[in-house]
Design a protein around this motif. Structure first.
Motif, PDB file in Angstrom:
ATOM      1  N   PHE A  15       0.808  -1.214   0.000  1.00  0.00           N
ATOM      2  CA  PHE A  15       0.000   0.000   0.000  1.00  0.00           C
ATOM      3  C   PHE A  15       0.844   1.268   0.000  1.00  0.00           C
ATOM      4  O   PHE A  15       0.332   2.350  -0.283  1.00  0.00           O
ATOM      5  CB  PHE A  15      -0.950   0.000   1.203  1.00  0.00           C
ATOM      6  CG  PHE A  15      -0.264   0.158   2.534  1.00  0.00           C
ATOM      7  CD1 PHE A  15      -0.167   1.397   3.129  1.00  0.00           C
ATOM      8  CD2 PHE A  15       0.281  -0.934   3.174  1.00  0.00           C
ATOM      9  CE1 PHE A  15       0.464   1.548   4.351  1.00  0.00           C
ATOM     10  CE2 PHE A  15       0.909  -0.799   4.398  1.00  0.00           C
ATOM     11  CZ  PHE A  15       1.005   0.449   4.990  1.00  0.00           C
ATOM     12  N   LEU A  16       2.148   1.161   0.292  1.00  0.00           N
ATOM     13  CA  LEU A  16       3.006   2.341   0.171  1.00  0.00           C
ATOM     14  C   LEU A  16       3.138   2.782  -1.279  1.00  0.00           C
ATOM     15  O   LEU A  16       3.440   3.947  -1.549  1.00  0.00           O
ATOM     16  CB  LEU A  16       4.386   2.048   0.763  1.00  0.00           C
ATOM     17  CG  LEU A  16       4.418   1.852   2.289  1.00  0.00           C
ATOM     18  CD1 LEU A  16       5.839   1.528   2.744  1.00  0.00           C
ATOM     19  CD2 LEU A  16       3.884   3.081   3.011  1.00  0.00           C
ATOM     20  N   ALA A  17       2.910   1.863  -2.216  1.00  0.00           N
ATOM     21  CA  ALA A  17       2.860   2.195  -3.642  1.00  0.00           C
ATOM     22  C   ALA A  17       1.408   2.158  -4.098  1.00  0.00           C
ATOM     23  O   ALA A  17       1.052   1.477  -5.052  1.00  0.00           O
ATOM     24  CB  ALA A  17       3.717   1.226  -4.455  1.00  0.00           C
ATOM     25  N   ALA A  18       0.561   2.887  -3.401  1.00  0.00           N
ATOM     26  CA  ALA A  18      -0.884   2.855  -3.646  1.00  0.00           C
ATOM     27  C   ALA A  18      -1.218   3.226  -5.087  1.00  0.00           C
ATOM     28  O   ALA A  18      -0.632   4.135  -5.658  1.00  0.00           O
ATOM     29  CB  ALA A  18      -1.593   3.796  -2.682  1.00  0.00           C
ATOM     30  N   ALA A  19      -2.189   2.499  -5.650  1.00  0.00           N
ATOM     31  CA  ALA A  19      -2.624   2.746  -7.020  1.00  0.00           C
ATOM     32  C   ALA A  19      -4.113   3.055  -7.092  1.00  0.00           C
ATOM     33  O   ALA A  19      -4.685   3.086  -8.180  1.00  0.00           O
ATOM     34  CB  ALA A  19      -2.312   1.537  -7.906  1.00  0.00           C
ATOM     35  N   GLY A  20      -4.744   3.279  -5.939  1.00  0.00           N
ATOM     36  CA  GLY A  20      -6.173   3.571  -5.893  1.00  0.00           C
ATOM     37  C   GLY A  20      -6.508   4.409  -4.676  1.00  0.00           C
ATOM     38  O   GLY A  20      -5.693   4.557  -3.760  1.00  0.00           O
ATOM     39  N   PRO A  21      -7.702   4.975  -4.617  1.00  0.00           N
ATOM     40  CA  PRO A  21      -8.064   5.876  -3.512  1.00  0.00           C
ATOM     41  C   PRO A  21      -8.097   5.210  -2.148  1.00  0.00           C
ATOM     42  O   PRO A  21      -7.741   5.827  -1.148  1.00  0.00           O
ATOM     43  CB  PRO A  21      -9.449   6.391  -3.926  1.00  0.00           C
ATOM     44  CG  PRO A  21      -9.987   5.368  -4.870  1.00  0.00           C
ATOM     45  CD  PRO A  21      -8.799   4.841  -5.597  1.00  0.00           C
ATOM     46  N   ILE A 180     -13.385  -0.901  -4.535  1.00  0.00           N
ATOM     47  CA  ILE A 180     -12.022  -0.572  -4.944  1.00  0.00           C
ATOM     48  C   ILE A 180     -12.070   0.263  -6.212  1.00  0.00           C
ATOM     49  O   ILE A 180     -13.117   0.387  -6.869  1.00  0.00           O
ATOM     50  CB  ILE A 180     -11.173  -1.838  -5.191  1.00  0.00           C
ATOM     51  CG1 ILE A 180     -11.724  -2.627  -6.385  1.00  0.00           C
ATOM     52  CG2 ILE A 180     -11.119  -2.714  -3.956  1.00  0.00           C
ATOM     53  CD1 ILE A 180     -10.839  -3.787  -6.813  1.00  0.00           C
ATOM     54  N   ALA A 181     -10.932   0.825  -6.561  1.00  0.00           N
ATOM     55  CA  ALA A 181     -10.768   1.536  -7.828  1.00  0.00           C
ATOM     56  C   ALA A 181      -9.279   1.643  -8.106  1.00  0.00           C
ATOM     57  O   ALA A 181      -8.458   1.698  -7.183  1.00  0.00           O
ATOM     58  CB  ALA A 181     -11.406   2.923  -7.774  1.00  0.00           C
ATOM     59  N   ALA A 182      -8.933   1.671  -9.377  1.00  0.00           N
ATOM     60  CA  ALA A 182      -7.545   1.849  -9.809  1.00  0.00           C
ATOM     61  C   ALA A 182      -7.439   3.167 -10.556  1.00  0.00           C
ATOM     62  O   ALA A 182      -8.241   3.447 -11.452  1.00  0.00           O
ATOM     63  CB  ALA A 182      -7.092   0.689 -10.699  1.00  0.00           C
ATOM     64  N   HIS A 183      -6.464   3.983 -10.179  1.00  0.00           N
ATOM     65  CA  HIS A 183      -6.309   5.284 -10.823  1.00  0.00           C
ATOM     66  C   HIS A 183      -5.904   5.168 -12.286  1.00  0.00           C
ATOM     67  O   HIS A 183      -6.294   6.002 -13.112  1.00  0.00           O
ATOM     68  CB  HIS A 183      -5.253   6.110 -10.082  1.00  0.00           C
ATOM     69  CG  HIS A 183      -5.710   6.642  -8.757  1.00  0.00           C
ATOM     70  ND1 HIS A 183      -6.973   7.156  -8.557  1.00  0.00           N
ATOM     71  CD2 HIS A 183      -5.054   6.760  -7.569  1.00  0.00           C
ATOM     72  CE1 HIS A 183      -7.081   7.566  -7.304  1.00  0.00           C
ATOM     73  NE2 HIS A 183      -5.948   7.316  -6.682  1.00  0.00           N
ATOM     74  N   ARG A 184      -5.129   4.142 -12.589  1.00  0.00           N
ATOM     75  CA  ARG A 184      -4.540   4.044 -13.921  1.00  0.00           C
ATOM     76  C   ARG A 184      -4.423   2.568 -14.317  1.00  0.00           C
ATOM     77  O   ARG A 184      -4.483   1.685 -13.453  1.00  0.00           O
ATOM     78  CB  ARG A 184      -3.160   4.694 -13.938  1.00  0.00           C
ATOM     79  CG  ARG A 184      -2.222   4.086 -12.914  1.00  0.00           C
ATOM     80  CD  ARG A 184      -0.931   4.889 -12.774  1.00  0.00           C
ATOM     81  NE  ARG A 184      -0.062   4.326 -11.736  1.00  0.00           N
ATOM     82  CZ  ARG A 184      -0.178   4.589 -10.453  1.00  0.00           C
ATOM     83  NH1 ARG A 184      -1.146   5.405 -10.032  1.00  0.00           N
ATOM     84  NH2 ARG A 184       0.654   4.057  -9.581  1.00  0.00           N
ATOM     85  N   ALA A 209      -6.114  -3.832 -14.502  1.00  0.00           N
ATOM     86  CA  ALA A 209      -6.889  -2.607 -14.742  1.00  0.00           C
ATOM     87  C   ALA A 209      -6.587  -2.117 -16.148  1.00  0.00           C
ATOM     88  O   ALA A 209      -5.422  -1.877 -16.495  1.00  0.00           O
ATOM     89  CB  ALA A 209      -6.525  -1.545 -13.709  1.00  0.00           C
ATOM     90  N   LEU A 210      -7.627  -1.999 -16.956  1.00  0.00           N
ATOM     91  CA  LEU A 210      -7.484  -1.613 -18.360  1.00  0.00           C
ATOM     92  C   LEU A 210      -8.094  -0.242 -18.604  1.00  0.00           C
ATOM     93  O   LEU A 210      -9.036   0.171 -17.911  1.00  0.00           O
ATOM     94  CB  LEU A 210      -8.172  -2.639 -19.262  1.00  0.00           C
ATOM     95  CG  LEU A 210      -7.667  -4.084 -19.193  1.00  0.00           C
ATOM     96  CD1 LEU A 210      -8.543  -4.986 -20.056  1.00  0.00           C
ATOM     97  CD2 LEU A 210      -6.218  -4.171 -19.625  1.00  0.00           C
ATOM     98  N   ALA A 211      -7.569   0.449 -19.583  1.00  0.00           N
ATOM     99  CA  ALA A 211      -8.180   1.697 -20.033  1.00  0.00           C
ATOM    100  C   ALA A 211      -9.594   1.396 -20.539  1.00  0.00           C
ATOM    101  O   ALA A 211      -9.867   0.277 -20.993  1.00  0.00           O
ATOM    102  CB  ALA A 211      -7.332   2.335 -21.123  1.00  0.00           C
TER     103      ALA A 211
END
Length: 276
Positions: A15-21, A180-184, A209-211
């Motif tokens: 989680f230190l390299a978080a990729a979502g809110p 959950i959600a992924a920023h990118r 997680a895809l565009a």
């Protein structure tokens, strides 16, 4: 040197390299708590060796001769900072308990509905709105909230996606939720963290997680397949086994998730009963 630092790569998967809110909020709380702990620990770590050096046996000019009397200043130092820390942590805990509630829906529009079923030793992810399913892989659109309902088709499981969300348990005959959600776009690790037998160490999966455009194309390819998750396929899948590679099903038995919940109700953990 590379061998000594090899373990540091684990930081990039947590989680230190978080990729979502959700993981970002957890990281923020972790850093705040670390700051509070440093406020407590640093004075002790600095003053203990300083006092030991100052009042060392060889320092005859500064012998320790305490005056035993009441001191408001010392009493204040003893009681006020610890009380303030306890009150502050209580406020933080109350606030972040609501912020990190796994049932709390995330902003960003209507969520993508998903269903997760834990088995020995694999995860089944159903896309109920699309009528498809994946085993040991969860494909989601980047930049959009995802709402997951969880259960177990066997013993207790615990789903963890460190870079997107914290741990949440899943139990047979019961359901829980996770948002959950992924920023990118990216690929993130997921796993079961609740020991459940010989294949426990293999119960891992990838969250892809895809565009948005790529996600729609993936849905079309998945739906065009010829593999169906029917009653026969479920009996084979729910048997204790470790699969070598992720599997995608282009069709799923209607209400599979609800059937598994009903079949495993009343503390029944038998695989033979966990059939749609």
């Amino acid at each position: 040197m590379s061998g000594c630092l090899g373990g540091c790569s684990a930081l990039s998967h947590g989680f230190l390299a978080a990729a979502g809110p959700v993981a970002e909020q957890e990281r923020h709380l972790f850093l705040v708590v670390c700051g509070v702990l440093l406020f407590v620990a640093v004075p002790v770590l600095l003053l203990v060796p300083l006092f030991a050096w100052h009042y060392r046996l060889s320092n005859t000019d500064h012998a320790y001769r305490p005056k035993w009397e009441f001191s408001w200043g010392i009493e204040g130092l003893i009681w006020i900072p610890p009380a303030a820390i306890v009150v502050g942590l209580a406020v933080l805990l109350w606030r972040w308990t609501h912020i990190d509630d796994p049932y709390r829906r995330l902003p960003g529009g209507p969520p993508v509905e998903m269903q997760a079923i834990g088995l020995d030793w694999k995860w089944v992810f159903v896309h109920p709105q699309r009528g498809i399913a994946e085993v040991n892989r969860l494909t989601i659109p980047a930049g959009r909230p995802v709402h997951i309902r969880l259960t177990s088709g066997t013993v207790m499981q615990s789903l963890l996606i460190p870079r997107l969300a914290g741990q949440i348990y899943a139990m047979a005959g019961m359901t829980t939720e996770l948002n959950i959600a992924a920023h990118r776009p990216g690929v993130f690790r997921g796993e079961n963290t609740q020991y459940n037998g010989a294949g426990f160490q293999h119960q891992k999966f990838a969250v892809v997680a895809l565009a948005p455009a790529d996600y729609q194309r993936w849905l079309a390819r998945a739906k065009a397949g010829r593999r169906a998750l029917d009653a026969s396929a479920w009996r084979r899948l729910s048997a204790r086994s470790v699969i070598a590679a992720p599997v995608t099903f282009s069709a799923v038995t209607p209400h599979l998730f609800d059937r598994v919940v009903a079949a495993t109700g009343g503390a029944a953990h038998s695989l033979s009963k966990a059939r749609p």
